[in-house]
Motif scaffolding. Structure first.
Motif, PDB file in Angstrom:
ATOM      1  N   TYR A  75       0.791  -1.224   0.179  1.00  0.00           N
ATOM      2  CA  TYR A  75      -0.201   0.115   0.021  1.00  0.00           C
ATOM      3  C   TYR A  75       0.788   1.209   0.019  1.00  0.00           C
ATOM      4  N   ARG A 101      -8.030   6.265  -3.358  1.00  0.00           N
ATOM      5  CA  ARG A 101      -8.814   5.213  -4.043  1.00  0.00           C
ATOM      6  C   ARG A 101      -8.215   5.313  -5.639  1.00  0.00           C
ATOM      7  N   LEU A 123      -4.912   3.804  -6.253  1.00  0.00           N
ATOM      8  CA  LEU A 123      -4.936   2.297  -6.245  1.00  0.00           C
ATOM      9  C   LEU A 123      -5.581   1.591  -7.410  1.00  0.00           C
ATOM     10  N   VAL A 124      -6.618   2.035  -7.882  1.00  0.00           N
ATOM     11  CA  VAL A 124      -7.358   1.444  -9.087  1.00  0.00           C
ATOM     12  C   VAL A 124      -6.954   1.780 -10.227  1.00  0.00           C
ATOM     13  N   ASP A 152      -3.038  -6.457  -4.147  1.00  0.00           N
ATOM     14  CA  ASP A 152      -3.361  -6.063  -5.384  1.00  0.00           C
ATOM     15  C   ASP A 152      -4.710  -7.060  -5.726  1.00  0.00           C
ATOM     16  N   ILE A 195      -7.675  -5.189  -3.956  1.00  0.00           N
ATOM     17  CA  ILE A 195      -7.967  -3.900  -4.755  1.00  0.00           C
ATOM     18  C   ILE A 195      -8.844  -4.239  -5.808  1.00  0.00           C
ATOM     19  N   GLU A 196      -8.290  -5.245  -6.702  1.00  0.00           N
ATOM     20  CA  GLU A 196      -9.185  -5.409  -8.083  1.00  0.00           C
ATOM     21  C   GLU A 196     -10.333  -6.255  -7.795  1.00  0.00           C
ATOM     22  N   GLY A 228     -12.440  -2.997  -6.017  1.00  0.00           N
ATOM     23  CA  GLY A 228     -12.400  -1.913  -6.727  1.00  0.00           C
ATOM     24  C   GLY A 228     -13.710  -1.733  -7.729  1.00  0.00           C
ATOM     25  N   HIS A 237      -9.430  -2.966   3.619  1.00  0.00           N
ATOM     26  CA  HIS A 237      -9.036  -3.252   2.179  1.00  0.00           C
ATOM     27  C   HIS A 237     -10.180  -3.006   1.172  1.00  0.00           C
ATOM     28  N   ALA A 250     -11.017   0.521  -1.644  1.00  0.00           N
ATOM     29  CA  ALA A 250     -11.081   0.298  -2.875  1.00  0.00           C
ATOM     30  C   ALA A 250     -12.401   0.302  -3.451  1.00  0.00           C
TER      31      ALA A 250
END
Length: 352
Positions: free
Chosen positions: A170, A209, A212-213, A264, A267-268, A271, A286, A290
């Motif tokens: 992060y 955010r 991250l995305v 990751d 987030i995926e 998100g 988490h 996201a």
């Protein structure tokens, strides 16, 4: 040479003297975002949930009810910056004239400490709660880092050591490159009061955010269940695996595991999710960081530890908050499927 500030502060308390307010020692203070009125969405829960509450955490029952009620125009205090000079940071505690500000649990005992030899200037963005709980670090301290970048004359600094796992990733994704310190003397120190969900804080949440995305091929999901298991402080949902499986089969959810999935993958999945569900706790951060604005966080809570602390964070991320109160204690409780299903129906009705 030893610093006498710790013993002076302890003696003042022992002798009954009024403890100096640390922030009174600031040589400058400025308003980063003014006081404003903010719409706070009500929480979502079934009408009988209040009757299930046996004990609350981080506030009394009136606080829980007020948070869940929401407010159409809640007066929200400003975000403030404070500049100090001549401050010692020793064993996790800031010492200024007549005041202390604790950021970590002390590791040493004694009335005096070696006075720090290194002198620096910088902006501390960490907090006591962020050093205690991962979720508060990710959702509070990482927002304050953005202020340290923009508002301070010196570098962002932290006493947190280099860590691996989710935290290291992060930091990389959010672009956090602080100077890491031990005991130091600050010629000049900047701190922030940044726990109020005003426009500045909400905008920074969306900025984090977006970092991250960015450049991820997100695939929409009805929801994500974040499996807590035995991680963190004990909060044992005895039928957690059953709930995760039924959400997958009946609602098309995806299950994530904090002890297996990296940042990751979290987030995926989160998100592009419409909902994040799980045992109330830091692992849900988490999902909060996201999940898009307008999504819903649904927390599953034991009756003896009911809290809306995460609602303060979903309010910041412009998300909805819901809860189900199970039967039992944090050492072992259950959430009945019918109760969860009816709450999901309620969420769907309020967020078509």
């Amino acid at each position: 040479m030893h610093s006498l500030r710790p013993i002076h502060n302890r003696l003042r308390r022992f002798l009954g003297s009024e403890r100096g307010e640390f922030f009174d020692a600031a040589v400058e203070r400025w308003e980063i975002c003014p006081t404003e009125e903010v719409e706070i969405a009500p929480g979502i829960w079934l009408p009988d949930q209040v009757e299930q509450i046996a004990q609350t955490e981080f506030g009394g029952l009136p606080d829980i009810l007020a948070q869940m009620q929401g407010h159409p125009a809640e007066p929200t205090p400003p975000t403030m910056g404070y500049r100090f000079r001549d401050v010692d940071f020793v064993d996790g505690v800031l010492h200024a004239r007549g005041g202390e500000h604790h950021l970590r649990q002390r590791k040493r005992s004694g009335l005096t400490y070696p006075r720090p030899r290194e002198a620096i200037s910088g902006a501390l963005y960490e907090s006591w709660i962020g050093n205690r709980w991962f979720g508060n670090w990710l959702l509070n301290d990482c927002l304050a880092y953005r202020l340290a970048e923009a508002e301070a004359a010196g570098d962002p600094v932290t006493s947190a050591p280099v860590r691996g796992g989710h935290i290291a990733r992060y930091e990389e994704l959010l672009g956090l490159v602080p100077r890491r310190i031990d005991d130091v003397h600050f010629d000049e120190l900047v701190l922030f009061d940044d726990l109020h969900n005003n426009r500045s804080r909400r905008d920074r949440a969306q900025q984090n955010r977006a970092r991250l995305v960015a450049e991820r091929a997100l695939k929409p999901l009805p929801g994500v269940f974040i499996f807590r298991g035995g991680s963190g402080d004990a909060r044992i949902l005895e039928n957690e695996a059953e709930i995760a499986e039924r959400l997958e089969v009946e609602y098309g959810f995806r299950t994530l595991y904090v002890d297996r999935d990296d940042a990751d993958r979290m987030i995926e999945a989160a998100g592009a999710a419409r909902m994040i569900v799980g045992v109330e706790g830091s692992q849900l951060a988490h999902g909060v960081i996201a999940m898009p604005a307008g999504g819903t966080l649904l927390t599953l809570q034991p009756a003896d530890r009911v809290t809306t602390s995460l609602k303060l964070l979903t309010d910041c991320w412009r998300q909805r908050y819901a809860m189900v109160v199970g039967k039992g204690t944090a050492r072992g409780y259950r959430v009945e499927w019918d109760q969860l299903r009816r709450t999901l129906d309620l969420i769907a009705a309020e967020n078509p």
